[in-house]
Enzyme design. Structure first.
Site, short mmCIF file in Angstrom:
data_model
loop_
_atom_site.label_atom_id
_atom_site.label_comp_id
_atom_site.label_asym_id
_atom_site.label_seq_id
_atom_site.Cartn_x
_atom_site.Cartn_y
_atom_site.Cartn_z
N ASP A 142 -10.99 -1.38 14.63
CA ASP A 142 -11.44 -1.54 13.11
C ASP A 142 -13.03 -1.81 13.01
O ASP A 142 -13.49 -2.51 14.34
CB ASP A 142 -10.67 -2.62 12.34
CG ASP A 142 -9.22 -1.89 12.32
OD1 ASP A 142 -8.97 -0.81 11.49
OD2 ASP A 142 -8.25 -2.54 12.79
N ASP A 181 -6.99 3.28 11.17
CA ASP A 181 -7.03 2.81 9.90
C ASP A 181 -8.21 3.05 9.01
O ASP A 181 -9.42 2.35 9.45
CB ASP A 181 -6.77 1.42 9.82
CG ASP A 181 -5.57 0.79 8.79
OD1 ASP A 181 -5.71 1.43 7.89
OD2 ASP A 181 -5.02 -0.24 9.09
N LYS A 208 -3.27 4.54 7.33
CA LYS A 208 -3.37 4.79 8.88
C LYS A 208 -3.01 6.20 8.95
O LYS A 208 -2.12 6.65 8.62
CB LYS A 208 -2.35 3.98 9.66
CG LYS A 208 -2.75 2.45 9.93
CD LYS A 208 -1.78 1.86 10.90
CE LYS A 208 -1.70 0.17 10.63
NZ LYS A 208 -1.18 0.14 9.07
N ARG A 247 0.58 -1.27 -0.06
CA ARG A 247 0.00 0.19 -0.02
C ARG A 247 0.55 1.34 -0.01
O ARG A 247 0.53 2.23 -0.55
CB ARG A 247 -1.06 -0.09 1.27
CG ARG A 247 -1.78 1.21 1.31
CD ARG A 247 -2.50 1.33 2.72
NE ARG A 247 -3.72 0.34 3.07
CZ ARG A 247 -3.82 0.19 4.27
NH1 ARG A 247 -3.28 1.09 5.29
NH2 ARG A 247 -5.04 -0.58 4.60
N TYR A 248 1.96 1.23 0.67
CA TYR A 248 2.97 2.54 0.90
C TYR A 248 4.14 2.19 0.05
O TYR A 248 4.74 0.88 0.06
CB TYR A 248 3.21 2.64 2.28
CG TYR A 248 1.96 3.01 3.24
CD1 TYR A 248 1.26 4.01 3.18
CD2 TYR A 248 1.69 1.82 4.17
CE1 TYR A 248 0.20 4.21 4.02
CE2 TYR A 248 0.64 1.93 5.19
CZ TYR A 248 -0.12 3.12 4.81
OH TYR A 248 -1.20 3.22 5.49
N CYS A 287 -2.75 -18.40 14.26
CA CYS A 287 -1.99 -17.63 15.47
C CYS A 287 -2.36 -18.67 16.65
O CYS A 287 -2.87 -19.49 16.50
CB CYS A 287 -3.46 -16.52 15.82
SG CYS A 287 -3.57 -15.27 14.39
N ARG A 306 -8.74 -9.24 11.05
CA ARG A 306 -8.63 -10.10 10.07
C ARG A 306 -9.57 -11.42 10.52
O ARG A 306 -9.11 -12.61 9.96
CB ARG A 306 -6.92 -10.65 9.77
CG ARG A 306 -6.32 -9.37 9.34
CD ARG A 306 -5.21 -9.80 8.61
NE ARG A 306 -4.38 -8.62 8.10
CZ ARG A 306 -3.29 -8.19 8.70
NH1 ARG A 306 -2.88 -8.67 9.64
NH2 ARG A 306 -2.71 -7.16 7.99
N CYS A 308 -8.11 -13.63 18.65
CA CYS A 308 -8.59 -12.69 19.42
C CYS A 308 -10.06 -11.96 18.81
O CYS A 308 -10.39 -12.24 17.68
CB CYS A 308 -7.78 -11.39 19.30
SG CYS A 308 -5.97 -11.92 19.45
N CYS A 347 -10.51 -9.32 16.46
CA CYS A 347 -9.39 -9.00 15.20
C CYS A 347 -9.90 -8.58 14.02
O CYS A 347 -11.17 -9.03 13.73
CB CYS A 347 -8.67 -10.51 15.11
SG CYS A 347 -7.63 -10.55 13.51
N ARG A 385 7.31 0.04 2.04
CA ARG A 385 7.13 -1.24 2.93
C ARG A 385 5.81 -1.72 2.42
O ARG A 385 4.87 -1.29 1.90
CB ARG A 385 6.98 -0.42 4.27
CG ARG A 385 6.08 0.50 4.53
CD ARG A 385 6.26 1.11 5.67
NE ARG A 385 5.06 1.90 6.40
CZ ARG A 385 4.73 3.15 5.70
NH1 ARG A 385 5.23 3.69 4.83
NH2 ARG A 385 3.78 3.90 6.34
C1 LIG Z 1 -0.14 -0.69 8.95
C2 LIG Z 1 0.34 -1.16 7.80
C3 LIG Z 1 1.69 -0.87 7.37
C4 LIG Z 1 2.66 -0.32 8.35
O1 LIG Z 1 2.51 0.97 8.78
P1 LIG Z 1 3.42 1.96 9.64
O2 LIG Z 1 2.95 3.12 9.85
O3 LIG Z 1 5.03 1.95 8.93
O4 LIG Z 1 3.65 0.75 10.87
C5 LIG Z 1 2.21 -1.00 5.99
N1 LIG Z 1 1.39 -1.65 5.31
C6 LIG Z 1 -0.07 -1.64 5.47
C7 LIG Z 1 -0.93 -2.22 4.30
C8 LIG Z 1 -0.35 -1.39 6.63
O5 LIG Z 1 -1.58 -1.45 7.01
S1 SF4 Z 2 -5.20 -9.96 16.57
FE1 SF4 Z 2 -5.77 -11.48 14.86
S2 SF4 Z 2 -3.98 -11.72 13.84
FE2 SF4 Z 2 -3.32 -10.90 15.51
S3 SF4 Z 2 -3.07 -12.78 16.93
FE3 SF4 Z 2 -5.33 -11.98 17.32
S4 SF4 Z 2 -6.45 -13.22 15.86
FE4 SF4 Z 2 -4.18 -13.64 15.41
#
Ligand SMILES: *Cc1c(COP(=O)(O)O)cnc(C)c1O
Ligand code: SF4
Length: 344
Positions: free
Chosen positions: A270, A307, A314, A90-91, A103, A112, A107, A110, A94
């Site tokens: 989220d 986010d 974010k 996305r960025y 996991c 995801r 959680c 979560c 990174r």
């Molecule tokens: C959160 C996130 C990151 C990391 O973001 P930082 O601000 O550098 O911690 C990188 N890519 C995606 C898609 C993210 O959601």
């Molecule tokens: S927050 Fe989601 S991805 Fe992270 S440990 Fe918990 S269940 Fe796994």
């Protein structure tokens, strides 16, 4: 709540949770419906902690069945920015590597939760494609291992993946987002620590939400990582019924800095499905951050971030200390008093 007897294995079913005294048999029918929707797993280390703030994160709850239309299946837009399978870019500098969907704990909040536990681990050939993409895309200077939880992978597999990334010569660092050091500290083995102790800097962001998660074993695991030269940061999700008050967060952030972990992000929750009972408002989150500003060392202050739903990134969400008024700024101090500031 009473402390269950020593728990040797992860609890992965409602039967196991009931035997450990963590759920009420009278609620079984509704919890079966919850478990059919969202996976259940509590690591031994977390099952043994007798704390409401810890239990609320892992023990299934009937309220998870309340889903509102605003709750999205992909709340942070992972899928919208998938470059090759397993990689979210996305960025520019990174990219996130979804190394596994598994996991040590699942959680209840979560973001995801729709995908965790699903299709297992990234295959070798998929990782080959990720490495090819990174070779073609040298602007990516950081790979963020996430999941699921990347530290459920074996030390040997992680070491091999890190070797490949290191050999590219384009990485500034590699980062792990993980709950393992806290929720399953015994997995931070000598072999794992050795795989992370390398010329390419490995940074670790530990996900932790409540001070009671920090057992003696967790502290020892963090110390082993720290001794191997792994810089330690934390991320915390702001959660009603877990940590959404200044006192609990102050205790958490102080525990973290005592363990050489720098609080990095406090995430606004989220819009994951069935997580309304955990949600707080942005105004409540800002008030908590403002209360912490005056009373907690700067080293222990995380950035409060949202986010933006839909995969828009974010951003820090305050509280703001600055507003424009005509030809000057008005700055609010940690006690809430306003002061005028003029750019010269
Ligand atoms: C959160 C996130 C990151 C990391 O973001 P930082 O601000 O550098 O911690 C990188 N890519 C995606 C898609 C993210 O959601
Ligand atoms: S927050 Fe989601 S991805 Fe992270 S440990 Fe918990 S269940 Fe796994």
């Amino acid at each position: 709540m009473t402390r269950p007897a020593s728990i040797p294995l992860p609890l992965t079913s409602l039967d196991a949770l009931e035997r450990a005294g963590l759920t009420d048999p009278a609620e079984r029918a509704v919890l079966d419906a919850v478990a059919a929707e969202f996976r259940v797993r509590i690591s031994p280390a977390m099952a043994e902690v007798a704390s409401d703030g810890v239990r609320a994160q892992f023990v299934p709850d009937a309220r998870e069945l309340q889903v509102v239309p605003e709750e999205l299946a992909d709340p942070i837009g992972d899928d919208a920015h998938r470059s090759v399978p397993g990689l979210t870019h996305r960025y520019p500098d990174r990219a996130i590597l979804h190394a596994t969907q598994t996991c040590e704990v699942y959680c209840r909040f979560c973001f995801r939760r729709e995908t965790v536990g699903e299709s297992g681990t990234l295959a070798e050939v998929e990782f080959d494609r990720v490495v090819d993409y990174l070779r073609r895309t040298p602007a990516v200077r950081e790979v963020i291992f996430t999941g699921g939880d990347p530290l459920v992978l074996s030390a040997r597999r992680l070491g091999a993946m890190l070797d490949r990334l290191e050999a590219l010569g384009t990485m500034d660092l590699v980062r792990f987002h993980t709950r393992v050091p806290v929720v399953a500290p015994e997995k931070v083995s000598g072999a794992l620590v050795a795989a992370l102790d390398r010329a390419l800097p490995v940074w670790l962001v530990v996900h932790t939400n409540h001070p009671d998660e920090m057992t003696g074993a967790a502290a020892a695991a963090l110390r082993r990582l720290n001794r191997a030269g792994v810089p330690l940061l934390s991320q915390t999700v702001l959660l009603r019924g877990v940590n959404a008050d200044a006192d609990t967060l102050e205790r958490l952030f102080r525990v973290l800095i005592r363990n050489r972990v720098k609080p990095y992000y406090l995430h606004h929750p989220d819009l994951a499905k069935g997580t309304g009972h955990f949600r707080v408002t942005l105004e409540e989150g800002q008030a908590i951050m403002a209360a912490l500003r005056g009373r907690l060392t700067g080293i222990a202050q995380p950035l409060y971030v949202l986010d933006i739903p839909g995969g828009h990134g974010k951003v820090p969400v305050g509280p703001g200390y600055l507003r424009r008024e005509g030809d000057h700024w008005v700055v609010t101090d940690p006690q809430g008093c306003e002061h005028s500031y003029r750019d010269l």
